[in-house]
Motif scaffolding. Structure first.
Motif, PDB file in Angstrom:
ATOM      1  N   ARG A 107     -17.150 -28.749 -18.318  1.00  0.00           N
ATOM      2  CA  ARG A 107     -15.880 -28.998 -19.010  1.00  0.00           C
ATOM      3  C   ARG A 107     -14.902 -27.859 -18.772  1.00  0.00           C
ATOM      4  O   ARG A 107     -14.335 -27.772 -17.696  1.00  0.00           O
ATOM      5  CB  ARG A 107     -16.112 -29.280 -20.490  1.00  0.00           C
ATOM      6  CG  ARG A 107     -16.799 -30.616 -20.741  1.00  0.00           C
ATOM      7  CD  ARG A 107     -16.799 -31.000 -22.203  1.00  0.00           C
ATOM      8  NE  ARG A 107     -17.552 -32.220 -22.415  1.00  0.00           N
ATOM      9  CZ  ARG A 107     -17.036 -33.441 -22.388  1.00  0.00           C
ATOM     10  NH1 ARG A 107     -15.747 -33.581 -22.170  1.00  0.00           N
ATOM     11  NH2 ARG A 107     -17.803 -34.500 -22.587  1.00  0.00           N
ATOM     12  N   ASP A 108     -14.698 -26.978 -19.743  1.00  0.00           N
ATOM     13  CA  ASP A 108     -13.707 -25.916 -19.558  1.00  0.00           C
ATOM     14  C   ASP A 108     -14.348 -24.540 -19.417  1.00  0.00           C
ATOM     15  O   ASP A 108     -13.734 -23.521 -19.718  1.00  0.00           O
ATOM     16  CB  ASP A 108     -12.691 -25.905 -20.713  1.00  0.00           C
ATOM     17  CG  ASP A 108     -13.344 -25.830 -22.088  1.00  0.00           C
ATOM     18  OD1 ASP A 108     -14.581 -25.694 -22.146  1.00  0.00           O
ATOM     19  OD2 ASP A 108     -12.620 -25.923 -23.096  1.00  0.00           O
ATOM     20  N   THR A 109     -15.581 -24.495 -18.930  1.00  0.00           N
ATOM     21  CA  THR A 109     -16.274 -23.218 -18.737  1.00  0.00           C
ATOM     22  C   THR A 109     -16.822 -23.125 -17.318  1.00  0.00           C
ATOM     23  O   THR A 109     -17.560 -24.001 -16.864  1.00  0.00           O
ATOM     24  CB  THR A 109     -17.447 -23.071 -19.731  1.00  0.00           C
ATOM     25  OG1 THR A 109     -16.954 -23.222 -21.066  1.00  0.00           O
ATOM     26  CG2 THR A 109     -18.087 -21.703 -19.594  1.00  0.00           C
ATOM     27  N   VAL A 110     -16.441 -22.042 -16.641  1.00  0.00           N
ATOM     28  CA  VAL A 110     -16.993 -21.737 -15.323  1.00  0.00           C
ATOM     29  C   VAL A 110     -18.168 -20.789 -15.534  1.00  0.00           C
ATOM     30  O   VAL A 110     -18.003 -19.713 -16.126  1.00  0.00           O
ATOM     31  CB  VAL A 110     -15.943 -21.056 -14.416  1.00  0.00           C
ATOM     32  CG1 VAL A 110     -16.524 -20.774 -13.032  1.00  0.00           C
ATOM     33  CG2 VAL A 110     -14.691 -21.916 -14.312  1.00  0.00           C
ATOM     34  N   ILE A 111     -19.352 -21.153 -15.063  1.00  0.00           N
ATOM     35  CA  ILE A 111     -20.546 -20.349 -15.313  1.00  0.00           C
ATOM     36  C   ILE A 111     -20.923 -19.626 -14.022  1.00  0.00           C
ATOM     37  O   ILE A 111     -21.081 -20.241 -12.974  1.00  0.00           O
ATOM     38  CB  ILE A 111     -21.701 -21.230 -15.809  1.00  0.00           C
ATOM     39  CG1 ILE A 111     -21.278 -21.929 -17.113  1.00  0.00           C
ATOM     40  CG2 ILE A 111     -22.974 -20.406 -16.033  1.00  0.00           C
ATOM     41  CD1 ILE A 111     -22.250 -22.964 -17.615  1.00  0.00           C
ATOM     42  N   VAL A 112     -21.009 -18.296 -14.122  1.00  0.00           N
ATOM     43  CA  VAL A 112     -21.276 -17.458 -12.951  1.00  0.00           C
ATOM     44  C   VAL A 112     -22.514 -16.615 -13.215  1.00  0.00           C
ATOM     45  O   VAL A 112     -22.909 -16.372 -14.356  1.00  0.00           O
ATOM     46  CB  VAL A 112     -20.081 -16.539 -12.638  1.00  0.00           C
ATOM     47  CG1 VAL A 112     -18.844 -17.364 -12.316  1.00  0.00           C
ATOM     48  CG2 VAL A 112     -19.783 -15.574 -13.790  1.00  0.00           C
ATOM     49  N   ARG A 113     -23.139 -16.164 -12.134  1.00  0.00           N
ATOM     50  CA  ARG A 113     -24.316 -15.313 -12.220  1.00  0.00           C
ATOM     51  C   ARG A 113     -23.970 -13.899 -11.807  1.00  0.00           C
ATOM     52  O   ARG A 113     -22.993 -13.658 -11.089  1.00  0.00           O
ATOM     53  CB  ARG A 113     -25.431 -15.843 -11.331  1.00  0.00           C
ATOM     54  CG  ARG A 113     -25.040 -15.975  -9.871  1.00  0.00           C
ATOM     55  CD  ARG A 113     -26.237 -16.176  -8.969  1.00  0.00           C
ATOM     56  NE  ARG A 113     -27.022 -14.960  -8.816  1.00  0.00           N
ATOM     57  CZ  ARG A 113     -28.210 -14.898  -8.240  1.00  0.00           C
ATOM     58  NH1 ARG A 113     -28.756 -16.003  -7.761  1.00  0.00           N
ATOM     59  NH2 ARG A 113     -28.863 -13.776  -8.118  1.00  0.00           N
ATOM     60  N   SER A 148     -22.693 -15.666 -17.121  1.00  0.00           N
ATOM     61  CA  SER A 148     -21.480 -15.491 -17.914  1.00  0.00           C
ATOM     62  C   SER A 148     -20.651 -16.753 -17.856  1.00  0.00           C
ATOM     63  O   SER A 148     -20.641 -17.472 -16.843  1.00  0.00           O
ATOM     64  CB  SER A 148     -20.646 -14.308 -17.397  1.00  0.00           C
ATOM     65  OG  SER A 148     -21.351 -13.102 -17.489  1.00  0.00           O
ATOM     66  N   GLY A 149     -19.930 -17.029 -18.945  1.00  0.00           N
ATOM     67  CA  GLY A 149     -19.028 -18.164 -19.011  1.00  0.00           C
ATOM     68  C   GLY A 149     -17.593 -17.702 -18.997  1.00  0.00           C
ATOM     69  O   GLY A 149     -17.204 -16.841 -19.805  1.00  0.00           O
ATOM     70  N   LEU A 150     -16.789 -18.234 -18.088  1.00  0.00           N
ATOM     71  CA  LEU A 150     -15.372 -17.901 -17.982  1.00  0.00           C
ATOM     72  C   LEU A 150     -14.550 -19.122 -18.384  1.00  0.00           C
ATOM     73  O   LEU A 150     -14.902 -20.255 -18.054  1.00  0.00           O
ATOM     74  CB  LEU A 150     -15.004 -17.495 -16.549  1.00  0.00           C
ATOM     75  CG  LEU A 150     -15.905 -16.487 -15.851  1.00  0.00           C
ATOM     76  CD1 LEU A 150     -15.378 -16.220 -14.444  1.00  0.00           C
ATOM     77  CD2 LEU A 150     -16.011 -15.197 -16.641  1.00  0.00           C
TER      78      LEU A 150
END
Length: 472
Positions: A366-372, A380-382
Protein backbone atom coordinates in the motif's frame (compact mmCIF):
# COMPACT_ATOMS: atom_id res chain seq x y z
CA UNK A 1 14.95 3.54 18.03
CA UNK A 2 15.41 6.46 15.59
CA UNK A 3 16.19 10.06 16.54
CA UNK A 4 12.58 11.19 16.16
CA UNK A 5 11.38 8.52 18.59
CA UNK A 6 14.09 9.42 21.10
CA UNK A 7 13.04 13.05 20.87
CA UNK A 8 9.52 12.15 21.99
CA UNK A 9 10.49 9.66 24.69
CA UNK A 10 13.52 11.27 26.32
CA UNK A 11 13.58 12.83 29.77
CA UNK A 12 12.61 16.25 28.38
CA UNK A 13 9.37 14.70 27.15
CA UNK A 14 7.12 16.92 29.33
CA UNK A 15 8.68 20.13 28.14
CA UNK A 16 8.57 18.99 24.56
CA UNK A 17 4.86 18.28 24.75
CA UNK A 18 4.26 21.76 26.16
CA UNK A 19 6.06 23.17 23.16
CA UNK A 20 3.98 21.00 20.86
CA UNK A 21 0.77 22.29 22.43
CA UNK A 22 1.89 25.85 21.86
CA UNK A 23 2.62 25.01 18.25
CA UNK A 24 -0.82 23.44 17.88
CA UNK A 25 -2.48 26.65 19.05
CA UNK A 26 -0.23 29.06 17.23
CA UNK A 27 1.09 27.47 14.06
CA UNK A 28 -0.83 24.67 12.37
CA UNK A 29 2.05 24.00 10.01
CA UNK A 30 4.17 22.99 13.00
CA UNK A 31 1.81 20.12 13.71
CA UNK A 32 2.29 18.76 10.21
CA UNK A 33 6.03 18.87 10.71
CA UNK A 34 5.95 16.44 13.61
CA UNK A 35 2.81 14.34 13.28
CA UNK A 36 4.18 12.17 10.44
CA UNK A 37 6.72 10.59 12.75
CA UNK A 38 3.87 9.12 14.79
CA UNK A 39 1.28 8.51 12.09
CA UNK A 40 -0.70 5.30 12.09
CA UNK A 41 0.17 3.65 8.78
CA UNK A 42 -2.22 0.81 9.54
CA UNK A 43 -5.19 3.18 9.29
CA UNK A 44 -4.04 4.73 6.02
CA UNK A 45 -3.31 1.32 4.52
CA UNK A 46 -6.79 0.02 5.29
CA UNK A 47 -8.56 3.16 4.03
CA UNK A 48 -7.93 2.89 0.30
CA UNK A 49 -8.42 -0.04 -2.08
CA UNK A 50 -5.50 -1.51 -3.99
CA UNK A 51 -5.52 -0.43 -7.62
CA UNK A 52 -2.61 -2.47 -8.92
CA UNK A 53 0.44 -4.49 -8.07
CA UNK A 54 2.53 -7.53 -8.83
CA UNK A 55 3.00 -10.85 -7.00
CA UNK A 56 -0.25 -10.15 -5.15
CA UNK A 57 -2.75 -12.65 -3.74
CA UNK A 58 -6.46 -12.07 -3.14
CA UNK A 59 -7.19 -13.41 0.37
CA UNK A 60 -5.73 -11.58 3.35
CA UNK A 61 -3.53 -13.91 5.39
CA UNK A 62 -3.71 -12.76 9.01
CA UNK A 63 -2.39 -16.14 10.17
CA UNK A 64 -0.31 -18.91 8.65
CA UNK A 65 -2.29 -20.42 5.75
CA UNK A 66 -3.11 -24.10 5.51
CA UNK A 67 -2.16 -26.32 2.55
CA UNK A 68 -5.26 -27.21 0.54
CA UNK A 69 -3.91 -29.21 -2.39
CA UNK A 70 -0.73 -30.62 -3.88
CA UNK A 71 -0.20 -31.31 -7.58
CA UNK A 72 2.36 -33.60 -9.21
CA UNK A 73 2.81 -34.56 -12.84
CA UNK A 74 0.83 -37.77 -12.35
CA UNK A 75 -2.15 -35.71 -11.15
CA UNK A 76 -2.25 -33.84 -14.46
CA UNK A 77 -1.09 -36.27 -17.13
CA UNK A 78 -1.81 -39.94 -17.81
CA UNK A 79 1.32 -40.27 -19.96
CA UNK A 80 3.79 -42.75 -18.42
CA UNK A 81 6.95 -40.94 -17.38
CA UNK A 82 5.47 -37.44 -17.67
CA UNK A 83 7.22 -34.70 -15.68
CA UNK A 84 6.47 -31.13 -14.71
CA UNK A 85 8.28 -28.72 -17.02
CA UNK A 86 9.83 -25.46 -15.89
CA UNK A 87 7.14 -23.14 -17.24
CA UNK A 88 7.15 -20.63 -18.70
CA UNK A 89 10.73 -20.58 -20.00
CA UNK A 90 11.90 -24.15 -20.51
CA UNK A 91 9.27 -26.18 -22.33
CA UNK A 92 11.55 -27.83 -24.85
CA UNK A 93 13.80 -29.52 -22.30
CA UNK A 94 13.56 -30.99 -18.81
CA UNK A 95 16.05 -29.80 -16.19
CA UNK A 96 14.78 -31.81 -13.23
CA UNK A 97 12.21 -29.38 -11.84
CA UNK A 98 8.91 -27.74 -12.67
CA UNK A 99 7.43 -24.26 -12.73
CA UNK A 100 4.09 -22.51 -13.11
CA UNK A 101 2.46 -19.62 -14.97
CA UNK A 102 0.09 -17.17 -13.29
CA UNK A 103 -2.93 -16.68 -15.55
CA UNK A 104 -4.94 -14.50 -13.17
CA UNK A 105 -7.95 -16.70 -12.47
CA UNK A 106 -6.10 -19.94 -13.24
CA UNK A 107 -2.68 -21.52 -12.77
CA UNK A 108 -1.07 -23.05 -15.84
CA UNK A 109 1.36 -25.97 -15.71
CA UNK A 110 3.03 -27.95 -18.49
CA UNK A 111 3.97 -31.63 -18.71
CA UNK A 112 5.85 -33.80 -21.18
CA UNK A 113 7.79 -37.05 -21.37
CA UNK A 114 11.60 -36.63 -21.48
CA UNK A 115 13.59 -38.44 -24.11
CA UNK A 116 17.12 -39.79 -23.84
CA UNK A 117 20.14 -37.67 -22.96
CA UNK A 118 21.94 -36.04 -25.89
CA UNK A 119 24.94 -34.57 -24.11
CA UNK A 120 23.36 -31.11 -24.09
CA UNK A 121 22.02 -29.34 -21.03
CA UNK A 122 18.70 -30.85 -20.04
CA UNK A 123 16.75 -33.70 -21.57
CA UNK A 124 14.76 -33.03 -24.74
CA UNK A 125 11.06 -33.66 -24.29
CA UNK A 126 8.26 -34.84 -26.52
CA UNK A 127 4.99 -33.03 -27.24
CA UNK A 128 3.89 -30.69 -24.47
CA UNK A 129 0.58 -30.69 -22.66
CA UNK A 130 -0.67 -27.56 -20.91
CA UNK A 131 -3.04 -27.73 -17.96
CA UNK A 132 -5.27 -25.01 -16.51
CA UNK A 133 -5.45 -25.62 -12.74
CA UNK A 134 -8.19 -24.33 -10.43
CA UNK A 135 -6.35 -22.31 -7.75
CA UNK A 136 -8.91 -23.26 -5.07
CA UNK A 137 -8.91 -27.03 -5.59
CA UNK A 138 -5.77 -27.89 -7.57
CA UNK A 139 -7.93 -29.78 -10.08
CA UNK A 140 -7.31 -29.31 -13.81
CA UNK A 141 -10.10 -27.46 -15.62
CA UNK A 142 -8.62 -28.11 -19.04
CA UNK A 143 -5.78 -29.96 -20.73
CA UNK A 144 -4.51 -29.06 -24.21
CA UNK A 145 -1.91 -30.76 -26.36
CA UNK A 146 0.26 -28.01 -27.86
CA UNK A 147 3.04 -30.06 -29.45
CA UNK A 148 6.64 -28.88 -29.41
CA UNK A 149 7.21 -25.41 -27.94
CA UNK A 150 10.30 -23.75 -26.51
CA UNK A 151 8.73 -21.40 -23.98
CA UNK A 152 6.05 -18.83 -23.21
CA UNK A 153 5.89 -15.21 -22.13
CA UNK A 154 6.73 -14.48 -18.49
CA UNK A 155 3.56 -12.42 -17.92
CA UNK A 156 0.08 -13.46 -19.05
CA UNK A 157 -1.79 -10.41 -20.33
CA UNK A 158 -5.42 -10.23 -21.46
CA UNK A 159 -5.84 -13.88 -20.52
CA UNK A 160 -3.63 -15.11 -23.36
CA UNK A 161 -0.64 -17.45 -23.18
CA UNK A 162 1.91 -16.33 -25.77
CA UNK A 163 4.20 -19.24 -26.59
CA UNK A 164 6.80 -19.83 -29.26
CA UNK A 165 8.77 -22.46 -31.10
CA UNK A 166 11.70 -21.71 -33.34
CA UNK A 167 9.36 -20.90 -36.24
CA UNK A 168 6.05 -20.93 -34.42
CA UNK A 169 3.65 -18.45 -32.80
CA UNK A 170 1.19 -20.13 -30.44
CA UNK A 171 -1.51 -18.18 -28.59
CA UNK A 172 -3.76 -20.04 -26.13
CA UNK A 173 -6.81 -18.81 -24.22
CA UNK A 174 -5.78 -19.37 -20.59
CA UNK A 175 -9.39 -19.65 -19.38
CA UNK A 176 -10.38 -22.50 -21.70
CA UNK A 177 -7.15 -23.92 -23.13
CA UNK A 178 -8.41 -23.25 -26.65
CA UNK A 179 -5.68 -22.62 -29.23
CA UNK A 180 -6.45 -19.27 -30.86
CA UNK A 181 -3.40 -19.03 -33.15
CA UNK A 182 -0.89 -21.63 -34.27
CA UNK A 183 1.13 -19.85 -36.96
CA UNK A 184 4.28 -21.08 -38.69
CA UNK A 185 6.75 -18.30 -39.54
CA UNK A 186 9.57 -17.98 -42.06
CA UNK A 187 11.78 -16.37 -39.39
CA UNK A 188 13.06 -17.37 -35.97
CA UNK A 189 10.59 -16.20 -33.32
CA UNK A 190 12.17 -14.46 -30.32
CA UNK A 191 9.40 -12.49 -28.59
CA UNK A 192 5.60 -12.19 -28.63
CA UNK A 193 3.34 -9.64 -26.94
CA UNK A 194 -0.41 -9.00 -26.87
CA UNK A 195 -1.74 -5.64 -25.70
CA UNK A 196 -5.21 -4.19 -26.31
CA UNK A 197 -5.98 -6.98 -28.76
CA UNK A 198 -2.92 -6.22 -30.88
CA UNK A 199 -0.35 -8.99 -31.44
CA UNK A 200 3.32 -8.05 -31.94
CA UNK A 201 5.98 -10.60 -32.88
CA UNK A 202 9.76 -10.07 -33.00
CA UNK A 203 12.23 -12.41 -34.64
CA UNK A 204 15.17 -12.65 -37.01
CA UNK A 205 16.16 -14.22 -40.31
CA UNK A 206 18.10 -17.50 -40.50
CA UNK A 207 21.45 -15.70 -40.79
CA UNK A 208 20.61 -13.59 -37.69
CA UNK A 209 21.47 -10.43 -39.63
CA UNK A 210 17.98 -8.95 -40.02
CA UNK A 211 15.27 -8.35 -37.43
CA UNK A 212 11.68 -9.10 -38.42
CA UNK A 213 8.76 -7.39 -36.66
CA UNK A 214 5.09 -8.03 -37.35
CA UNK A 215 2.03 -6.26 -36.03
CA UNK A 216 -1.47 -7.61 -36.35
CA UNK A 217 -4.21 -9.64 -34.71
CA UNK A 218 -4.64 -13.04 -33.13
CA UNK A 219 -6.02 -14.31 -36.43
CA UNK A 220 -3.32 -12.66 -38.58
CA UNK A 221 -0.08 -11.66 -36.86
CA UNK A 222 0.99 -9.42 -39.79
CA UNK A 223 -2.40 -7.86 -40.58
CA UNK A 224 -1.20 -4.30 -39.84
CA UNK A 225 2.39 -4.47 -41.07
CA UNK A 226 5.54 -6.53 -41.34
CA UNK A 227 8.94 -4.80 -41.42
CA UNK A 228 12.58 -5.81 -41.49
CA UNK A 229 15.59 -4.10 -39.89
CA UNK A 230 19.11 -5.11 -41.02
CA UNK A 231 21.85 -5.16 -38.42
CA UNK A 232 23.68 -1.80 -38.26
CA UNK A 233 26.98 -3.65 -37.75
CA UNK A 234 27.62 -6.26 -40.47
CA UNK A 235 28.27 -9.66 -38.96
CA UNK A 236 26.74 -8.84 -35.56
CA UNK A 237 23.54 -10.83 -34.77
CA UNK A 238 20.33 -8.92 -34.12
CA UNK A 239 18.42 -9.58 -30.89
CA UNK A 240 15.04 -7.79 -31.08
CA UNK A 241 12.72 -7.64 -28.09
CA UNK A 242 9.30 -6.11 -27.48
CA UNK A 243 8.47 -3.57 -24.77
CA UNK A 244 4.71 -3.40 -25.27
CA UNK A 245 2.68 -1.29 -25.64
CA UNK A 246 5.07 1.45 -26.75
CA UNK A 247 8.38 0.15 -28.06
CA UNK A 248 10.54 -2.55 -29.47
CA UNK A 249 14.32 -2.40 -29.37
CA UNK A 250 17.34 -4.03 -30.91
CA UNK A 251 21.03 -3.86 -30.09
CA UNK A 252 23.24 -3.94 -27.05
CA UNK A 253 25.68 -1.89 -24.97
CA UNK A 254 25.71 1.75 -26.07
CA UNK A 255 23.93 1.22 -29.38
CA UNK A 256 20.39 0.10 -28.69
CA UNK A 257 17.90 1.20 -31.32
CA UNK A 258 14.47 2.07 -29.90
CA UNK A 259 11.50 1.89 -32.29
CA UNK A 260 7.85 2.92 -32.07
CA UNK A 261 5.92 -0.34 -31.77
CA UNK A 262 2.82 1.15 -33.39
CA UNK A 263 4.47 2.53 -36.50
CA UNK A 264 7.78 0.66 -36.66
CA UNK A 265 9.70 3.95 -37.01
CA UNK A 266 13.10 4.47 -35.37
CA UNK A 267 12.90 6.87 -32.42
CA UNK A 268 16.52 7.10 -31.23
CA UNK A 269 19.68 5.14 -30.44
CA UNK A 270 21.10 5.08 -26.89
CA UNK A 271 22.56 2.75 -24.22
CA UNK A 272 19.08 1.64 -23.14
CA UNK A 273 18.97 -0.63 -20.10
CA UNK A 274 15.32 -0.69 -19.04
CA UNK A 275 11.87 0.34 -20.31
CA UNK A 276 9.18 1.21 -17.76
CA UNK A 277 5.49 0.46 -18.17
CA UNK A 278 4.71 4.18 -17.93
CA UNK A 279 6.63 4.88 -21.14
CA UNK A 280 9.87 6.21 -19.67
CA UNK A 281 13.19 4.68 -20.69
CA UNK A 282 16.36 4.30 -18.64
CA UNK A 283 19.81 4.42 -20.16
CA UNK A 284 22.64 2.73 -18.32
CA UNK A 285 26.35 3.01 -18.97
CA UNK A 286 27.93 0.30 -16.82
CA UNK A 287 31.22 1.17 -15.18
CA UNK A 288 34.31 -0.81 -16.14
CA UNK A 289 34.38 -2.21 -12.62
CA UNK A 290 30.98 -3.80 -13.26
CA UNK A 291 29.06 -1.40 -11.01
CA UNK A 292 25.88 0.38 -12.10
CA UNK A 293 27.76 3.32 -13.63
CA UNK A 294 25.50 6.14 -14.83
CA UNK A 295 21.73 5.99 -15.31
CA UNK A 296 19.43 8.58 -16.87
CA UNK A 297 15.68 8.69 -17.53
CA UNK A 298 14.60 9.54 -21.06
CA UNK A 299 11.29 10.54 -22.60
CA UNK A 300 9.62 8.89 -25.57
CA UNK A 301 11.70 10.82 -28.12
CA UNK A 302 14.97 10.10 -26.33
CA UNK A 303 15.33 13.49 -24.63
CA UNK A 304 17.01 13.39 -21.23
CA UNK A 305 14.65 14.09 -18.34
CA UNK A 306 16.98 13.58 -15.40
CA UNK A 307 20.12 11.75 -14.37
CA UNK A 308 19.66 9.24 -11.56
CA UNK A 309 21.81 10.20 -8.58
CA UNK A 310 23.90 7.46 -6.98
CA UNK A 311 22.73 5.02 -9.63
CA UNK A 312 21.93 1.35 -8.99
CA UNK A 313 20.99 -1.51 -11.28
CA UNK A 314 17.30 -1.33 -12.13
CA UNK A 315 15.24 -4.36 -11.16
CA UNK A 316 11.50 -3.90 -10.65
CA UNK A 317 10.86 -7.46 -9.58
CA UNK A 318 9.47 -7.25 -6.06
CA UNK A 319 5.96 -7.75 -4.65
CA UNK A 320 3.87 -4.60 -4.72
CA UNK A 321 0.27 -3.65 -3.97
CA UNK A 322 -0.42 0.08 -4.06
CA UNK A 323 -3.45 2.35 -4.06
CA UNK A 324 -1.64 4.92 -6.20
CA UNK A 325 0.64 4.48 -9.24
CA UNK A 326 3.93 3.00 -8.09
CA UNK A 327 6.81 5.41 -8.72
CA UNK A 328 10.12 4.36 -10.24
CA UNK A 329 12.31 3.57 -7.22
CA UNK A 330 15.96 3.56 -8.17
CA UNK A 331 19.28 5.07 -7.10
CA UNK A 332 18.23 6.99 -4.02
CA UNK A 333 15.01 8.62 -5.26
CA UNK A 334 11.42 8.00 -6.27
CA UNK A 335 10.49 9.29 -9.73
CA UNK A 336 7.03 9.84 -11.19
CA UNK A 337 6.46 6.96 -13.60
CA UNK A 338 5.14 9.10 -16.46
CA UNK A 339 6.94 12.45 -16.10
CA UNK A 340 10.22 11.41 -14.45
CA UNK A 341 9.85 14.14 -11.82
CA UNK A 342 11.67 13.48 -8.54
CA UNK A 343 9.07 12.84 -5.83
CA UNK A 344 11.38 12.27 -2.87
CA UNK A 345 14.86 11.11 -1.95
CA UNK A 346 16.01 8.57 0.61
CA UNK A 347 19.30 6.71 0.19
CA UNK A 348 17.85 3.70 2.08
CA UNK A 349 16.22 2.41 -1.12
CA UNK A 350 19.69 1.32 -2.29
CA UNK A 351 22.63 -0.57 -0.83
CA UNK A 352 26.32 0.06 -1.37
CA UNK A 353 28.67 -2.92 -1.25
CA UNK A 354 31.90 -4.01 -2.87
CA UNK A 355 30.17 -4.90 -6.14
CA UNK A 356 28.52 -1.49 -6.43
CA UNK A 357 25.12 -0.08 -5.62
CA UNK A 358 22.06 -2.31 -5.83
CA UNK A 359 18.42 -2.04 -4.87
CA UNK A 360 17.35 -2.53 -1.25
CA UNK A 361 13.60 -2.81 -1.85
CA UNK A 362 11.98 -6.12 -0.87
CA UNK A 363 8.36 -5.04 -1.34
CA UNK A 364 5.76 -2.26 -1.39
CA UNK A 365 2.60 -2.72 0.66
CA UNK A 366 0.00 0.00 0.00
CA UNK A 367 1.77 3.18 1.13
CA UNK A 368 4.91 1.62 2.63
CA UNK A 369 8.14 0.83 0.81
CA UNK A 370 9.96 -1.94 2.70
CA UNK A 371 13.75 -2.04 2.39
CA UNK A 372 16.49 -4.21 3.87
CA UNK A 373 19.83 -3.29 5.39
CA UNK A 374 23.05 -4.39 3.73
CA UNK A 375 23.71 -7.08 6.36
CA UNK A 376 20.10 -8.28 6.20
CA UNK A 377 19.67 -7.74 9.93
CA UNK A 378 16.93 -5.10 9.74
CA UNK A 379 13.94 -4.15 7.63
CA UNK A 380 12.64 -0.58 7.41
CA UNK A 381 9.39 0.93 6.19
CA UNK A 382 9.45 4.18 4.20
CA UNK A 383 6.39 6.29 3.47
CA UNK A 384 5.58 5.91 -0.21
CA UNK A 385 4.36 9.51 -0.46
CA UNK A 386 7.41 11.35 0.87
CA UNK A 387 10.08 8.74 1.62
CA UNK A 388 10.56 9.31 5.35
CA UNK A 389 11.20 6.25 7.53
CA UNK A 390 8.19 5.26 9.61
CA UNK A 391 9.46 2.06 11.22
CA UNK A 392 12.45 -0.19 11.62
CA UNK A 393 12.36 -3.79 12.81
CA UNK A 394 14.85 -6.65 13.14
CA UNK A 395 14.65 -9.16 10.33
CA UNK A 396 12.33 -12.08 11.20
CA UNK A 397 14.80 -14.47 9.56
CA UNK A 398 17.59 -16.21 11.46
CA UNK A 399 21.22 -16.13 10.31
CA UNK A 400 20.84 -13.27 7.84
CA UNK A 401 23.76 -11.76 5.96
CA UNK A 402 24.38 -9.49 3.02
CA UNK A 403 24.05 -12.57 0.81
CA UNK A 404 20.56 -13.49 2.05
CA UNK A 405 18.15 -13.35 -0.87
CA UNK A 406 14.45 -12.77 -0.31
CA UNK A 407 11.55 -13.67 -2.58
CA UNK A 408 7.94 -13.03 -1.75
CA UNK A 409 4.34 -12.02 -2.35
CA UNK A 410 1.86 -9.65 -0.73
CA UNK A 411 -1.82 -9.69 0.22
CA UNK A 412 -1.90 -5.86 0.26
CA UNK A 413 -1.62 -5.85 4.06
CA UNK A 414 1.38 -8.10 4.71
CA UNK A 415 4.70 -8.68 3.02
CA UNK A 416 5.23 -12.44 2.87
CA UNK A 417 8.89 -13.27 2.33
CA UNK A 418 10.96 -16.43 2.10
CA UNK A 419 14.67 -17.11 2.31
CA UNK A 420 14.18 -20.57 0.81
CA UNK A 421 13.82 -22.25 4.22
CA UNK A 422 10.99 -20.49 6.04
CA UNK A 423 8.17 -18.10 5.18
CA UNK A 424 7.81 -14.97 7.31
CA UNK A 425 4.86 -12.56 7.12
CA UNK A 426 5.26 -9.01 8.41
CA UNK A 427 2.69 -6.27 8.80
CA UNK A 428 3.33 -3.66 6.15
CA UNK A 429 2.05 -0.92 8.44
CA UNK A 430 4.57 -1.28 11.27
CA UNK A 431 6.92 -4.12 10.29
CA UNK A 432 5.88 -6.37 13.15
CA UNK A 433 6.08 -10.15 12.58
CA UNK A 434 2.66 -11.73 12.11
CA UNK A 435 3.23 -15.42 11.35
CA UNK A 436 5.82 -17.85 10.08
CA UNK A 437 5.91 -21.36 8.64
CA UNK A 438 8.53 -23.75 7.27
CA UNK A 439 8.82 -24.36 3.56
CA UNK A 440 8.66 -27.92 2.26
CA UNK A 441 12.12 -29.21 1.20
CA UNK A 442 12.97 -28.39 -2.40
CA UNK A 443 13.77 -31.98 -3.35
CA UNK A 444 16.76 -30.82 -5.39
CA UNK A 445 19.98 -29.49 -3.90
CA UNK A 446 20.31 -27.03 -6.78
CA UNK A 447 17.00 -25.34 -5.98
CA UNK A 448 15.37 -23.29 -3.27
CA UNK A 449 11.77 -23.95 -2.37
CA UNK A 450 9.82 -20.85 -3.36
CA UNK A 451 6.62 -18.94 -2.66
CA UNK A 452 4.59 -17.53 -5.54
CA UNK A 453 1.37 -15.64 -6.16
CA UNK A 454 -0.50 -17.85 -8.63
CA UNK A 455 -4.14 -17.52 -9.61
CA UNK A 456 -4.55 -15.04 -6.77
CA UNK A 457 -3.45 -17.63 -4.19
CA UNK A 458 -0.29 -18.44 -2.30
CA UNK A 459 1.51 -21.40 -3.87
CA UNK A 460 4.78 -23.05 -2.85
CA UNK A 461 6.88 -24.87 -5.43
CA UNK A 462 9.47 -27.59 -5.09
CA UNK A 463 11.22 -29.59 -7.79
CA UNK A 464 8.44 -32.15 -8.20
CA UNK A 465 5.25 -30.67 -6.79
CA UNK A 466 3.18 -27.53 -6.24
CA UNK A 467 1.07 -26.82 -3.15
CA UNK A 468 -1.76 -24.31 -2.91
CA UNK A 469 -2.70 -22.63 0.38
CA UNK A 470 -5.83 -21.04 1.75
CA UNK A 471 -6.51 -18.75 4.72
CA UNK A 472 -6.73 -20.94 7.81
Amino acid sequence: MNSATQWFTGRNRRGIWIVVLVVVVGVVVGVAAIVWTDRSPRQSQQATPVLGGRFRISPQLDSAPAPRWTVRASDLSDEPGAVLLSAPHSLGRYYGYGGLMDAGTLIVAATAVPGSATGEAGLPVGPVRMHGIDPDTGKPRWTTDVGEVDGCGEIVLEGLLTCRGTHRVLIVDSATGRVLTDHTTDFEVMDIAVRDGVVSVAGRTADWQTAVITRGTVADIAATWRKTYPTPIPGEPVTPRIDAPDYFREGRDGKVRVFDLRSGELLFTAPVGHVFDGGLIATQVIDRSGSAGTVALLGRDGHRITEVANASFILEWYPAATATPLPILTGESAYDRTSGRVLWTNALIGLDDLTGRKGAIVGVVRDTVIVRSLDGATLSGLDLTDGHRIWQQPSPFANTSQFTRYEGITDASHLILTDGVTVQAIDGADGSPVWSMPLPPSGDSRLRSAVHAMGGRMVTTTAQEFTGYAAD
